[in-house]
Enzyme design. Sequence first.
Site, PDB file in Angstrom:
ATOM      1  N   THR A  59     -75.046 -18.137-113.065  1.00 40.55           N
ATOM      2  CA  THR A  59     -76.441 -18.473-112.798  1.00 40.55           C
ATOM      3  C   THR A  59     -77.456 -17.596-113.504  1.00 40.55           C
ATOM      4  OG1 THR A  59     -76.301 -17.099-110.805  1.00 40.55           O
ATOM      5  CG2 THR A  59     -75.963 -19.481-110.536  1.00 40.55           C
ATOM      6  N   GLU A  60     -77.049 -16.390-113.951  1.00 40.67           N
ATOM      7  CA  GLU A  60     -78.033 -15.456-114.504  1.00 40.67           C
ATOM      8  C   GLU A  60     -77.377 -14.580-115.573  1.00 40.67           C
ATOM      9  OE1 GLU A  60     -80.134 -13.242-111.497  1.00 40.67           O
ATOM     10  OE2 GLU A  60     -80.035 -14.882-110.047  1.00 40.67           O
ATOM     11  N   LEU A  61     -77.017 -15.174-116.686  1.00 42.83           N
ATOM     12  CA  LEU A  61     -76.258 -14.452-117.698  1.00 42.83           C
ATOM     13  C   LEU A  61     -77.159 -13.698-118.671  1.00 42.83           C
ATOM     14  CD1 LEU A  61     -73.634 -13.816-119.282  1.00 42.83           C
ATOM     15  CD2 LEU A  61     -73.974 -15.983-120.486  1.00 42.83           C
ATOM     16  N   GLN A 105     -73.939 -13.939-111.002  1.00 39.67           N
ATOM     17  CA  GLN A 105     -75.101 -13.618-111.821  1.00 39.67           C
ATOM     18  C   GLN A 105     -74.768 -13.140-113.229  1.00 39.67           C
ATOM     19  OE1 GLN A 105     -77.897 -11.125-109.736  1.00 39.67           O
ATOM     20  NE2 GLN A 105     -78.025 -12.513-107.993  1.00 39.67           N
ATOM     21  N   HIS A 143     -75.048 -10.137-114.948  1.00 39.16           N
ATOM     22  CA  HIS A 143     -75.918  -9.226-115.693  1.00 39.16           C
ATOM     23  C   HIS A 143     -75.060  -8.050-116.163  1.00 39.16           C
ATOM     24  CE1 HIS A 143     -79.492 -11.387-114.486  1.00 39.16           C
ATOM     25  NE2 HIS A 143     -79.179 -11.257-113.210  1.00 39.16           N
TER      26      HIS A 143
END
Length: 568
Positions: free
Chosen positions: A439-441, A408, A410
């Site tokens: 997938t979720e930067l 991810q 974050h």
Amino acid sequence: MDPAVRLFLLALVFKSSESLGDELVKNGGFESMDHWGCWQIQCSLTTDKHSGHHALKVTGRHNWYEGPSQFIELTPGHLYTASGWVKLLSDQPGQPGQDVFLEIGYTYTDGSQYFFVAGSHNGVKTSDGWVHLTGNFDVPKKPTKEVRIYYQGPDPSVSFVVDDVSLKEISPVSNWRHISDSVINQTRKSDIHIHVTTASHVKRADVEIHVLQKKRSFPLGTDVSYTAYNSNAAGGKFRAFLQRHFNWATPGLPLKWHFTEQRRGQVNYQDALTTIHGLRKQGLKVRGHNLVWSVKDYVQDWLQQLSGNELRTVVKQHIIDIMNVTHGLLEHWDVNNENLHGTWYQDTLHDPDYDLELFRIAHHADPNVKLFLNEYGVVAGGHSTNDYLKQAQHFKAANVGLYGLGVQCHFPSEYAPEPSLIKKRLDVLAQAGLPIWVTELDVQAQDENRRADFYETALRAVYGHPAVEGIVFWGFWDQAHWLGRKASLVQGDDMQMNAAGRRVFDLFENQWTTDETHSLPTSGQLTVRGFHGDYEIRVMHQGRELANLNKTFTLAKGDHSVNINVHQ
């Protein structure tokens, strides 16, 4: 990627890995109780050890956060790796397992405190025996009064044994940028061999070759707010920006089960389908996120009332239904989101392998879509990296249709991503031999120039790792980003790029895109190493374009040859 190339590149990464400093924990092997504090709990030596002669038995706890601890000396801004072993001596009836942590606790000179998980393992049972907690971290750049390393996590009624605690400083990889550039050159680019023949009256010195990349192949995506995308007011600008700068998208909310079926039997796929069809019409590929989410907070109340065969039947039907509705529209599915940190389905069904069953159901429903695990705390943080590797290896060995690992990324607020740690964690995950997708930067900084620096560091580290196959931002516009302006690339009603956006798209659209013009050598042979994607070659003679000689092609892995005959 060719396996031989991957092994070569990973060897390059490992060759430049960090060196370790001296041991900072005293008596980490617990051959005595010296240097360890056991405030308000009971500790004793035991021969039930992981190594050596003794370990430390911990009983008489009253709170989950209590455990043996030791004061240590850490340097602000420096990098460290931590390791410790733990073994539970009892299970709590009615609970599927215990979460255990190796924690770092900071007390700063201003009196504030900060607690950081250095290593963790969720759902531990006595049958697991000795469990390894390990991870790496950087120390906040803030003056400290004292720092402790300690164990915590299990229910107070659960006794446990600890052993072999270690903490060492890591030397950062000083040449990480060089490593990234080398990987980028080897994995993101291939050679274009241009062979030009000319008529006898054409001077080769008068010929120029323009090699222009028209479209990138590397997946660059973003989370898409379905409300912004379909808005009458902002939608046009939002969609135009999306199409211009991205080639992948993830509708982050409207496919989640707690959104599509908030009340049992009242199913809403329309918001998701409208967005997906729009994205595909614009030429973007779409990731599905997610089929189920194991964290209890995201399991609908009505679903939490089910159990046993009824729950199994409802979950299976949900997966089949949504995969049928989206059949042929999605490239990927995140199957069981954050399953390291949430195991509600497995716990409720008293079936630790139910997560494997979810993948089997999804793979059978659509064998063509690529299935992913998706997890946090594995690259932006490192407390769960090794657990994620073990989970990936377990799924891969079970042959349930797992394609890749979603990480991810974050990053915490006002935190400068540390490239040495990012690369080290990706190296660990790459041992699974599976593609990795960011997938979720997102990064967070109020100052947009500081934010630009953060994004550039993170992107160079992940794009410059051979196992990473795609990158998806978790939003780009401040008015539709879950973190608001402090993480955005674009801001305001007119959707103007801020400094972070300009930096990000300069990387992908200038520095990591091929646009070169060369004079034709006397040999007539020219080689350009270009980024993978769609190309056009333009031929200029005496400053005039010979449009009839233009060539188009797609450059993928492996060299590509182009033949051109200049006859006028």
